[in-house]
Scaffold this motif. Structure first.
Motif, PDB file in Angstrom:
ATOM      1  N   ARG A 361     -44.643  25.767  19.828  1.00  0.00           N
ATOM      2  CA  ARG A 361     -43.596  26.098  20.794  1.00  0.00           C
ATOM      3  C   ARG A 361     -43.179  24.880  21.607  1.00  0.00           C
ATOM      4  N   LYS A 416     -32.365  23.437  19.797  1.00  0.00           N
ATOM      5  CA  LYS A 416     -33.655  23.818  20.369  1.00  0.00           C
ATOM      6  C   LYS A 416     -33.510  24.356  21.798  1.00  0.00           C
ATOM      7  N   PHE A 417     -32.294  24.298  22.326  1.00  0.00           N
ATOM      8  CA  PHE A 417     -32.113  24.560  23.751  1.00  0.00           C
ATOM      9  C   PHE A 417     -32.718  25.895  24.174  1.00  0.00           C
ATOM     10  N   THR A 418     -32.348  26.954  23.504  1.00  0.00           N
ATOM     11  CA  THR A 418     -32.826  28.282  23.917  1.00  0.00           C
ATOM     12  C   THR A 418     -34.297  28.500  23.576  1.00  0.00           C
ATOM     13  N   HIS A 419     -34.849  27.669  22.694  1.00  0.00           N
ATOM     14  CA  HIS A 419     -36.240  27.837  22.279  1.00  0.00           C
ATOM     15  C   HIS A 419     -37.205  26.986  23.102  1.00  0.00           C
ATOM     16  N   TRP A 422     -34.319  23.751  26.989  1.00  0.00           N
ATOM     17  CA  TRP A 422     -33.834  23.925  28.357  1.00  0.00           C
ATOM     18  C   TRP A 422     -34.831  23.375  29.379  1.00  0.00           C
ATOM     19  N   TYR A 423     -36.108  23.442  29.027  1.00  0.00           N
ATOM     20  CA  TYR A 423     -37.164  23.056  29.960  1.00  0.00           C
ATOM     21  C   TYR A 423     -37.079  21.570  30.305  1.00  0.00           C
TER      22      TYR A 423
END
Length: 653
Positions: A361, A416-419, A422-423
């Motif tokens: 993840r 990868k943004f939504t996975h 974003w962090y």
């Protein structure tokens, strides 16, 4: 900052076996631990992979390492050094006087993204290493072990890492040898994997694979340590980095080839249940492999932490960040420790582990921010090339080629943004916003500081000195001045001496700190405005040097006394008879934005945000090394009037 530390650092920059060994231990930790998770991420993109897919993916890795790391960073970026120092902020310091004023945004965004990447790197490397224990003991509690290791890494920073740092080089040499040997041992299982050196297999994979953008997002992880490589230029020098990279790159590619060969020969088996990095190890070697991986992850985290401290130190002196407490746990030049940054990064790493739990993840959150840093470095390098006389055509080719490649990587990582992407972007956005706001507000405030000719007040100040009716405030009165012109002085300083409370002293000192482009500069210039009364001192300090004003002033005073330009002995008869020197008192003026200012709402908001952000930093007293000095703080209003205000009208009867 001793001469021994300086000469030691200089010797490490010379091409030698010791220099190469230290370089391998310091510079390549981040990029050297990428085999722990890159192939695992690539396989995760396509569960039904075949031989062409793996060959094409490894071809992408080989040519990404060649184009991005070898050509752009090792061959080109290492030449863009600032007196031997590297990194995106050191590069910006070479360009900050160009007419392109917006380049500071490029530098701030790039530096912020690099810090955001640093929050995730310790988490993903340590987690990937410890997950190897599941091969031996499937029920091992990975997360508690990871948290314990990460906390230990950050705690040890305050004591310094000089002693254990001596073992980084030999350990990482053993690590890279292990990578190369393990990869070489597995090549015989599928020798055809060597076709990956042909770039056509990479092109074919990207042309005919529907999920090419996801593949590139995973492939990009192999070069995330390239920016850290550039940042460590000042520690080891370009020669040592360039030569040792040949060895490091060879071992990395061998390991990727070995993992690829194992994956292809095990198609149809449950290859997703084991990380291919550990799968290529002999069964009896797994525990040693986990120990080595954990050690390499710790060293990579340590190198990244040292880089983060350096970035914030540079950001402070370049005007991107409020001043922070900086400690020097090691006598070696350039080694520093910033407590607030250390604990903030620890909190970010622990939060990363808590949110994402496993390395699979974390891979989704990793890489997106660093693509931004790499893009920003490309922009700055283009202007650096142009500044050094490279033709517009060649500069255009450079930025088109690399911005296109890196733009594709950025788009690929956006998926990868939504996975989890974003962090890292969220962290980068906060840091970049603070940097940009602080720099803009600081420059805006400086524009509204009223300066007056100092010679208009020399007579009055000399008269105050001779006026025995005024109680003596101090033998030596020292002000920190924002005026870079020795013939001009802030009106608020004059107000403090003359109006607010007449301050009689034997000597008046105005000290201006000029943060220069040379990272290690430390020199001064003194102008005697009125002999034995008023002195104006300019301290020229590099952006990696701690401004210990009281220490430097003491040395300057000694020089002036020795040259006969200063009588430091106290004017009090009882003390003068004994040859006792006069005391010193520092006056620090705090300029607080006044609500009576008549300026646009945008300026007012910027000033209020400045007053909020300044609480992140420490007081001027601590920031300028005045902790052991007698310091008086005075608050003065900062009034910004950009348009004429209304004047009250008198009523006549």
């Amino acid at each position: 900052m001793t001469c021994n530390g300086s000469s030691h650092k200089s010797s490490l920059k010379q091409l030698s076996f010791t220099g190469l060994l230290v370089t391998i231990g310091i510079v390549f930790g981040d990029i050297g631990t990428s085999p722990l998770y890159v192939m695992k991420a690539i396989v995760g993109v396509n569960l039904d992979f075949d031989a062409d897919y793996i060959t094409g993916a490894i071809s992408c890795i080989i040519w990404t390492l060649t184009l991005q790391t070898t050509i752009k960073y090792v061959w080109l970026a290492l030449r863009a050094d600032n007196k031997g120092e590297g990194g995106i902020l050191a590069l910006f310091s070479l360009l900050r006087h160009l007419p392109k004023k917006w380049l500071y945004i490029v530098a701030a965004v790039g530096a912020a993204a690099l810090i955001a990447d640093g929050v995730i790197t310790p988490a993903i490397t340590v987690t990937s290493a410890i997950e190897g224990l599941r091969i031996i003991t499937p029920t091992v509690p990975v997360t508690p072990v990871v948290l314990a290791i990460i906390i230990s890494i950050f705690i040890v920073q305050q004591a310094g890492t000089e002693k254990i740092g001596n073992y980084f080089g030999p350990f990482m040499l053993a690590w890279f040898l292990m990578l190369g040997i393990l990869g070489l041992m597995n090549l015989s299982a599928y020798p055809a994997i060597l076709k990956a050196f042909n770039p056509w297999y990479a092109v074919k994979l990207l042309l005919y694979s529907p999920g090419w953008f996801l593949i590139l997002g995973a492939v990009f992880l192999c070069t995330t340590g390239a920016e850290a490589l550039y940042s460590d230029l000042g520690h080891c020098g370009k020669k040592n980095i360039s030569v040792s990279w040949i060895f490091v790159k060879a071992t990395l590619i061998l390991n990727y080839l070995g993992q690829g060969a194992w994956l292809i020969t095990n198609i149809g088996h449950d290859t997703l249940q084991i990380n291919p990095f550990y799968a290529i190890m002999p069964s009896g070697f797994t525990l040693i492999g986990v120990i080595m991986s954990t050690g390499a992850a710790i060293i990579a985290s340590q190198a990244l932490l040292s880089g983060s401290f350096t970035i914030f130190s540079e950001a402070i002196n370049l005007g991107f960040w409020p001043r922070l407490k900086i400690a020097y746990p090691s006598i070696e030049k350039g080694r520093l420790y910033i407590p607030s940054v250390n604990w903030a990064l620890l909190a970010g790493c622990l939060l990363t582990v808590a949110i994402f739990r496993d390395s699979g993840r974390m891979e989704a959150a990793y890489g997106l921010a660093i693509t931004i840093t790499i893009l920003m470095t490309t922009i700055l390098l283009t202007f650096w090339l142009r500044k050094h006389g490279i033709s517009k055509i060649l500069c255009g080719i450079f930025i088109v080629v690399f911005a296109t490649v890196e733009g594709i990587f950025f788009i690929a990582n956006l998926f990868k943004f939504t996975h989890g992407g974003w962090y890292s972007l969220f962290i980068a956005a906060i840091i970049a916003a603070i940097m940009i706001i602080w720099r803009n507000s600081t420059l805006k405030r400086a524009k509204f500081i009223e300066l007056r000719p100092i010679h208009d007040y020399t007579g009055l100040i000399s008269a105050i000195k001779s006026d025995n009716e005024i109680p003596k405030f101090s033998s030596n009165l020292v002000y920190l001045s924002r005026s870079s012109n020795k013939s001009m002085i802030e009106s608020k300083l004059i107000y403090s001496i003359i109006n607010k409370q007449p301050k009689r002293a034997d000597h008046y000192w105005f000290i201006h700190i000029d943060h220069v482009d040379d990272p290690d500069a430390l020199e001064y210039e003194t102008s005697i405005i009125v002999p034995q009364t008023i002195y104006y001192v300019t301290l020229r300090i590099g952006f990696r040097v701690e401004p210990q004003v009281s220490v430097y002033l003491r040395q300057i005073v000694e020089d002036l006394v020795n040259s006969g330009n200063l009588d430091l002995i106290s004017s009090y008869p009882s003390l003068r008879d004994k040859g006792i020197p006069g005391d010193f008192r520092f006056i620090i003026l705090h300029r607080i934005f006044s609500q009576s200012s008549n300026c646009p709402k945008s300026t007012s908001r910027l000033m209020r945000m400045h007053d909020i952000i300044r609480h992140i930093g420490i007081s001027d007293r601590k920031a300028f090394g005045l902790d052991t000095s007698i310091v008086t703080s005075e608050t003065v209003p900062l009034i910004i009037n950009t348009s004429p205000g209304r004047r009250i009208t008198g009523i006549t009867h």
